[in-house]
Design a protein around this motif. Structure first.
Motif, PDB file in Angstrom:
ATOM      1  N   ASN A   1       0.827  -1.191   0.000  1.00  0.00           N
ATOM      2  CA  ASN A   1       0.000   0.000   0.000  1.00  0.00           C
ATOM      3  C   ASN A   1       0.869   1.252   0.000  1.00  0.00           C
ATOM      4  O   ASN A   1       1.812   1.354   0.754  1.00  0.00           O
ATOM      5  CB  ASN A   1      -0.899  -0.044   1.239  1.00  0.00           C
ATOM      6  CG  ASN A   1      -1.774   1.171   1.370  1.00  0.00           C
ATOM      7  OD1 ASN A   1      -1.818   2.016   0.491  1.00  0.00           O
ATOM      8  ND2 ASN A   1      -2.469   1.253   2.457  1.00  0.00           N
TER       9      ASN A   1
ATOM     10  N   ILE B   1      -6.900   3.369   2.544  1.00  0.00           N
ATOM     11  CA  ILE B   1      -7.197   2.061   1.958  1.00  0.00           C
ATOM     12  C   ILE B   1      -7.464   1.026   3.048  1.00  0.00           C
ATOM     13  O   ILE B   1      -8.259   0.106   2.860  1.00  0.00           O
ATOM     14  CB  ILE B   1      -6.061   1.609   1.006  1.00  0.00           C
ATOM     15  CG1 ILE B   1      -6.454   0.350   0.242  1.00  0.00           C
ATOM     16  CG2 ILE B   1      -4.779   1.418   1.743  1.00  0.00           C
ATOM     17  CD1 ILE B   1      -5.438  -0.091  -0.795  1.00  0.00           C
ATOM     18  N   THR B   2      -6.843   1.186   4.209  1.00  0.00           N
ATOM     19  CA  THR B   2      -6.998   0.215   5.294  1.00  0.00           C
ATOM     20  C   THR B   2      -8.399   0.178   5.875  1.00  0.00           C
ATOM     21  O   THR B   2      -8.742  -0.766   6.584  1.00  0.00           O
ATOM     22  CB  THR B   2      -5.992   0.502   6.426  1.00  0.00           C
ATOM     23  OG1 THR B   2      -6.163   1.855   6.861  1.00  0.00           O
ATOM     24  CG2 THR B   2      -4.561   0.287   5.955  1.00  0.00           C
TER      25      THR B   2
ATOM     26  N   GLN C   1      -9.043  -3.705  -0.965  1.00  0.00           N
ATOM     27  CA  GLN C   1      -7.633  -3.338  -0.825  1.00  0.00           C
ATOM     28  C   GLN C   1      -6.780  -4.076  -1.847  1.00  0.00           C
ATOM     29  O   GLN C   1      -5.925  -3.476  -2.501  1.00  0.00           O
ATOM     30  CB  GLN C   1      -7.133  -3.670   0.588  1.00  0.00           C
ATOM     31  CG  GLN C   1      -7.729  -2.826   1.676  1.00  0.00           C
ATOM     32  CD  GLN C   1      -7.192  -3.211   3.042  1.00  0.00           C
ATOM     33  OE1 GLN C   1      -6.023  -3.566   3.184  1.00  0.00           O
ATOM     34  NE2 GLN C   1      -8.035  -3.147   4.062  1.00  0.00           N
TER      35      GLN C   1
END
Length: 78
Positions: free
Chosen positions: A3, A51-52, A59
């Motif tokens: 990420n 995104i988490t 994700q």
């Protein structure tokens, strides 16, 4: 793949024009609906979220798109 840490943002397709290629994610929901676009979530998604905060499937799809340098991802629930 890892990420980038950058938040993701909802982009509406209306008045969007041709912004290049995009990936799509469509999946079977089953009994639960962990995250989706609603009147209550639209402003948060447009402002950007980490995104988490998304389900793991989302994700992973984002990371695959980033790996292939595809800037946009269409997810059927969003």
């Amino acid at each position: 793949m890892e990420n980038t840490g950058d938040p993701i943002h909802l982009r509406e397709t209306r008045n969007f024009g041709d912004q290049g290629p995009y990936f799509t994610l469509s999946h079977c929901w089953g009994q639960s609906h962990p995250f989706r676009l609603t009147k209550d979530t639209v402003s948060t998604l447009k402002a950007g979220i980490p995104i988490t905060q998304l389900p793991k499937t989302f994700q992973d799809a984002i990371l695959v798109a980033q790996y292939f340098q595809v800037k946009y991802l269409w997810i059927d629930s969003l």
